[in-house]
Scaffold this motif. Sequence first.
Motif, PDB file in Angstrom:
ATOM      1  N   ALA A  65      12.062  25.169  56.622  1.00 30.86           N
ATOM      2  CA  ALA A  65      11.936  26.227  55.567  1.00 30.86           C
ATOM      3  C   ALA A  65      12.360  25.872  54.307  1.00 30.86           C
ATOM      4  O   ALA A  65      13.790  25.253  54.306  1.00 30.86           O
ATOM      5  N   LYS A  66      11.582  25.794  53.371  1.00 29.70           N
ATOM      6  CA  LYS A  66      12.067  25.449  52.113  1.00 29.70           C
ATOM      7  C   LYS A  66      13.615  25.974  51.672  1.00 29.70           C
ATOM      8  O   LYS A  66      14.360  25.626  51.127  1.00 29.70           O
ATOM      9  N   ASN A  67      13.562  27.439  51.679  1.00 28.90           N
ATOM     10  CA  ASN A  67      14.630  28.333  51.228  1.00 28.90           C
ATOM     11  C   ASN A  67      15.842  28.169  52.030  1.00 28.90           C
ATOM     12  O   ASN A  67      17.070  28.530  51.531  1.00 28.90           O
ATOM     13  N   ASN A 161       8.474  31.454  37.559  1.00 26.88           N
ATOM     14  CA  ASN A 161       8.785  32.348  36.538  1.00 26.88           C
ATOM     15  C   ASN A 161       7.745  33.680  36.463  1.00 26.88           C
ATOM     16  O   ASN A 161       6.776  33.388  36.781  1.00 26.88           O
ATOM     17  N   PHE A 162       8.703  34.656  37.062  1.00 24.66           N
ATOM     18  CA  PHE A 162       7.783  35.778  37.406  1.00 24.66           C
ATOM     19  C   PHE A 162       7.852  36.895  36.272  1.00 24.66           C
ATOM     20  O   PHE A 162       7.567  37.898  36.362  1.00 24.66           O
ATOM     21  N   GLY A 163       7.831  36.283  34.908  1.00 25.68           N
ATOM     22  CA  GLY A 163       7.768  37.103  33.981  1.00 25.68           C
ATOM     23  C   GLY A 163       8.868  38.065  33.292  1.00 25.68           C
ATOM     24  O   GLY A 163       8.624  38.752  32.502  1.00 25.68           O
ATOM     25  N   ASP A 207      25.892  44.783  44.247  1.00 26.32           N
ATOM     26  CA  ASP A 207      25.018  45.870  43.814  1.00 26.32           C
ATOM     27  C   ASP A 207      23.407  45.739  44.275  1.00 26.32           C
ATOM     28  O   ASP A 207      22.755  46.912  44.279  1.00 26.32           O
ATOM     29  N   VAL A 208      23.243  44.595  44.119  1.00 23.61           N
ATOM     30  CA  VAL A 208      21.455  44.573  44.863  1.00 23.61           C
ATOM     31  C   VAL A 208      21.500  43.490  46.031  1.00 23.61           C
ATOM     32  O   VAL A 208      22.417  42.744  46.159  1.00 23.61           O
ATOM     33  N   VAL A 209      20.529  43.706  46.862  1.00 22.74           N
ATOM     34  CA  VAL A 209      20.428  42.676  47.952  1.00 22.74           C
ATOM     35  C   VAL A 209      19.790  41.459  47.192  1.00 22.74           C
ATOM     36  O   VAL A 209      18.917  41.492  47.094  1.00 22.74           O
ATOM     37  N   THR A 210      20.849  40.593  47.338  1.00 18.27           N
ATOM     38  CA  THR A 210      20.084  39.066  46.878  1.00 18.27           C
ATOM     39  C   THR A 210      20.325  37.844  47.781  1.00 18.27           C
ATOM     40  O   THR A 210      21.643  37.839  48.371  1.00 18.27           O
ATOM     41  N   VAL A 211      19.332  37.196  47.964  1.00 18.54           N
ATOM     42  CA  VAL A 211      19.623  36.091  48.951  1.00 18.54           C
ATOM     43  C   VAL A 211      20.346  35.096  48.096  1.00 18.54           C
ATOM     44  O   VAL A 211      21.323  34.409  48.835  1.00 18.54           O
TER      45      VAL A 211
HETATM   46  N1  EPU Z   1      19.181  39.884  41.399  1.00 17.97           N
HETATM   47  C1  EPU Z   1      19.954  40.673  40.403  1.00 17.97           C
HETATM   48  N2  EPU Z   1      21.236  39.857  40.191  1.00 17.97           N
HETATM   49  C2  EPU Z   1      21.558  38.521  40.749  1.00 17.97           C
HETATM   50  C3  EPU Z   1      20.475  37.915  41.802  1.00 17.97           C
HETATM   51  C4  EPU Z   1      19.233  38.812  41.842  1.00 17.97           C
HETATM   52  O1  EPU Z   1      19.786  41.609  39.974  1.00 17.97           O
HETATM   53  O2  EPU Z   1      22.816  38.164  40.759  1.00 17.97           O
HETATM   54  C5  EPU Z   1      17.885  40.639  41.758  1.00 17.97           C
HETATM   55  C6  EPU Z   1      16.769  39.980  41.203  1.00 17.97           C
HETATM   56  O3  EPU Z   1      16.357  40.195  40.032  1.00 17.97           O
HETATM   57  C7  EPU Z   1      15.722  40.436  42.573  1.00 17.97           C
HETATM   58  C8  EPU Z   1      16.438  40.554  43.610  1.00 17.97           C
HETATM   59  O4  EPU Z   1      17.714  40.765  43.175  1.00 17.97           O
HETATM   60  O5  EPU Z   1      15.032  41.443  41.907  1.00 17.97           O
HETATM   61  C9  EPU Z   1      16.317  39.549  44.483  1.00 17.97           C
HETATM   62  O6  EPU Z   1      16.648  38.112  44.070  1.00 17.97           O
HETATM   63  P1  EPU Z   1      17.259  37.225  45.067  1.00 17.97           P
HETATM   64  O7  EPU Z   1      18.551  36.915  44.496  1.00 17.97           O
HETATM   65  O8  EPU Z   1      17.131  37.675  46.300  1.00 17.97           O
HETATM   66  O9  EPU Z   1      16.342  36.017  44.812  1.00 17.97           O
HETATM   67  P2  EPU Z   1      16.517  34.376  44.517  1.00 17.97           P
HETATM   68  O10 EPU Z   1      17.772  34.165  45.392  1.00 17.97           O
HETATM   69  O11 EPU Z   1      16.696  34.032  43.312  1.00 17.97           O
HETATM   70  C10 EPU Z   1      15.112  33.804  46.781  1.00 17.97           C
HETATM   71  C11 EPU Z   1      14.142  32.791  46.771  1.00 17.97           C
HETATM   72  C12 EPU Z   1      12.791  33.294  46.227  1.00 17.97           C
HETATM   73  C13 EPU Z   1      12.533  34.834  46.716  1.00 17.97           C
HETATM   74  C14 EPU Z   1      13.797  35.508  46.624  1.00 17.97           C
HETATM   75  C15 EPU Z   1      13.503  36.934  47.629  1.00 17.97           C
HETATM   76  C16 EPU Z   1      15.185  30.719  46.980  1.00 17.97           C
HETATM   77  C17 EPU Z   1      15.349  29.489  46.259  1.00 17.97           C
HETATM   78  N3  EPU Z   1      14.266  31.400  46.367  1.00 17.97           N
HETATM   79  O12 EPU Z   1      15.368  33.923  45.166  1.00 17.97           O
HETATM   80  O13 EPU Z   1      11.667  32.599  46.708  1.00 17.97           O
HETATM   81  O14 EPU Z   1      11.158  35.293  46.179  1.00 17.97           O
HETATM   82  O15 EPU Z   1      14.945  35.060  47.094  1.00 17.97           O
HETATM   83  O16 EPU Z   1      13.249  36.814  48.647  1.00 17.97           O
HETATM   84  O17 EPU Z   1      15.504  30.902  48.021  1.00 17.97           O
HETATM   85  C18 EPU Z   1       9.905  31.369  46.678  1.00 17.97           C
HETATM   86  O18 EPU Z   1       9.925  30.654  47.484  1.00 17.97           O
HETATM   87  O19 EPU Z   1       8.593  31.343  46.218  1.00 17.97           O
HETATM   88  C19 EPU Z   1      10.509  32.138  45.808  1.00 17.97           C
HETATM   89  C20 EPU Z   1      10.500  32.614  44.799  1.00 17.97           C
END
Ligand code: EPU
Length: 472
Positions: A65-67, A161-163, A207-211
């Motif tokens: 898994a990449k992530n 970049n999702f815009g 405050d938000v669910v963030t990976v």
């Molecule tokens: N968010 C915030 N504040 C933060 C972090 C996130 O508001 O500090 C918001 C974001 O704007 C978004 C939401 O929370 O609306 C979820 O963001 P998340 O942090 O979960 O995303 P990420 O960690 O930046 C990872 C994956 C993405 C995947 C997202 C959601 C990695 C390297 N990237 O990104 O994977 O879309 O979780 O599952 O793990 C992909 O693999 O194509 C990819 C983009």
Amino acid sequence: MGLAAVGAACKEDRHGQSFADIRYSIRRKTRRFPRQGLVRSRLTLTKYVINGGKTLNGEVTISGAKNAAVAIVPAALLADGPVRLENVPKIIDVTLQMEIMRELGAQIRQINATTVEIQNTQNPSLKPHELERKLRASYYLLGVLLGKYGFAEVAMPGGCNFGGVRPIDQHIKGFEALGAKVTLPKGGYIRVEAPEDGLHGAHIYFDVVTVGATMNIMLAAVLAKGQTIMENCAKEPHIVDLANFLNAMGADVKGAGTDVIKIRGVESLHGGSYSIIPDQIEAGTFMAAVAACGGSVLVKNVIPRHLECITAKLREMSVEVTEFDDAVLVRREGKLTKTNIKTLPYPGFPTDMQPQMTTALCLAEGTSIITEGIWGSRYRYTEELTRMGANIHVDGAIAVVEGVRELNGAPVRAHDLRAGAAMVIAGLAAKGVTEVEQVQNIERGYETLVEKFVALGADMYRSEIPESAENK
Ligand code: EPU
């Protein structure tokens, strides 16, 4: 792929996505080296050329898994002993992580195609330096280096970049709760620094669910003093995988995969061996491709539980999915039927499968409604599908897809990683020839995608044309 090749591939982005600069230094070694110049070589234009319309049949083996890998690979730096990682995917994002780690002083040995051994030396001769990179996951080095050395400075992350802006406020909030001082020096950097007596445990409510923030704070907290409690955590399989990895190295992380994760800080982590989970999204991509093209494919080396939301949607679309212990058999012979999809944090439907499923739904009977619940503007790829004959109307986070009888091949662009996967699926299902450009975006996260589809009967190849020849 060597660093120069990786760099060249990344610099070929034509849409001006900002390339992440990454700058690290270790607290006790504050000398700064001047910024390295950008590698400007643009030697080849790489495309996927697809002659569509073939059904897919046979078996495909899914990679790691990449992530999970982009967090677990740098997390190996937290351990004092050697860490052997298995099922590591050979993709650009992971290659970049390892290249950066080598420059930080880690020794990384490739044991076989999918196994690496990482040794973070006790007395690292780390040179402070700068690298220009395009890597979202570079932010995991903040958590790792802060946790291990008490200091890190990294450029604002790149990635797809999702815009819109991809915020990191929750990462910052978490680091500050652990006692770190967070500053944003000029040049688009983020600097985190632990207090003199080190990081301490804290109670953090996201405050938000963030990976990303869930994983980053976990990385910083495993070596902090005392207990950290994180609430409203993300629950994706890669979060559980990171926690399992850290625990295998001696950490004390409980509750990963639920809303609340509790971490008791330990003095140190030791080395060991760990196998990264299979890639849920790569598996889902092949499943969606079978839905779009028809045929019968055994998708091997998967955890079927991680695929349940994708399996459920495919069944609603009249695709047959049979689950085995570590494989799923996906069959589609009759017509695809419409469904509605809303993307949500795990265990909801993954946003990273939205473009691939929307592409399959372009060929389903009836009207499907897609609601993007994570990245509101992840629909840029639909313009490419429209040029192939799809009937899609996008309004904000909602896409309405009227199924059409067929798609027609066309030159298209892989605007980002999953958009690129969607373009490949569209090309495989379409009549005629599709040329997918900007495939470096695809190769950031898919290992040998072309070879895997060709083995299933696809008629496609990777074309590398010297750019000067292309321009003549
Ligand atoms: N968010 C915030 N504040 C933060 C972090 C996130 O508001 O500090 C918001 C974001 O704007 C978004 C939401 O929370 O609306 C979820 O963001 P998340 O942090 O979960 O995303 P990420 O960690 O930046 C990872 C994956 C993405 C995947 C997202 C959601 C990695 C390297 N990237 O990104 O994977 O879309 O979780 O599952 O793990 C992909 O693999 O194509 C990819 C983009």
